[in-house]
Design a protein around this motif. Structure first.
Motif: not given
Length: 221
Positions: A105-121, A208-219
């Motif tokens: 879940v932490t990895g997913v949160v990092f992905l979402v937060a990182g994606g927000l940095q690219f938005t027009v909003w 990148e951190v989110g992807l690393f955490l997800i890969v690590q969590a999924m083994g």
């Protein structure tokens, strides 16, 4: 280390829910002052330039009131977060399966937060924080205007920081290392030239951190 709410249960509990909430609010406000003051000071300086008074004492009180309004907004957000954190930590402790899912879940949160940095909003909110208030418009030198301006600062700032603050929450609200990293990211994207570009760089790092955490969590690997 992911799973900040579990690690923070020692300060989130106390003799009563009220005392725990009061302790959390006190620590939250101190954390916000430490993290946000570098970004708030330029806004307050622009506010002082826009206020139509040369009375130094009055100007000082109005500036302090604007800052109080700013941190009042953050305090409200803190008190909204507290019961949510208690609920999540309690469920995590009672449900081992959920606790095992925290890194994912932490990895997913990092992905979402990182994606927000690219938005027009995000770009729009960042522009508001970097430019507010409009120093070309003269502001009345009264307490009501100062308070409203502080609330305005706080609302824009909290929206602009939403993704980065979510990262801080999942990493541990009172983790000093996480707090320092998030505070640095917030300050640099607000104050350095090319803030929007810096926000995107921060987004890349978060993804990148989110992807690393997800890969690590999924083994995987």
């Amino acid at each position: 280390m992911p799973g900040g709410w579990t690690m923070s249960m020692t300060w989130m509990t106390g003799p009563s829910w009220t005392s725990a909430a009061a302790a959390f609010l006190g620590m939250w406000v101190l954390m916000m002052v430490a993290m946000m003051m570098p970004s708030l000071v330029p806004m307050l300086l622009r506010y002082r330039q826009a206020v139509g008074t040369t009375d130094g004492t009055r100007l000082g009180w109005l500036t302090a009131l604007a800052a109080l309004g700013y941190f009042f907004v953050w305090s409200v957000f803190g008190m909204a977060i507290f019961p949510l954190g208690i609920a999540l930590a309690t469920v995590e402790m009672q449900q081992p399966a959920l606790a095992r899912a925290v890194p994912l879940v932490t990895g997913v949160v990092f992905l979402v937060a990182g994606g927000l940095q690219f938005t027009v909003w995000k770009a729009r909110q960042l522009a508001c924080c970097r430019e507010a208030p409009d120093c070309q418009r003269l502001m009345p030198a009264n307490a009501a205007t100062a308070w409203r301006q502080g609330l305005h600062f706080g609302l824009h700032c909290s929206q602009c920081c939403f993704g980065l603050m979510i990262i801080l929450l999942v990493m541990g609200v009172m983790d000093l290392r996480a707090m320092a990293v998030v505070a640095a990211a917030i300050t640099v994207e607000r104050l350095a030239p090319g803030g929007e570009r810096i926000a995107r760089i921060t987004g890349v790092v978060a993804i990148e951190v989110g992807l690393f955490l997800i890969v690590q969590a999924m083994g995987i690997g």
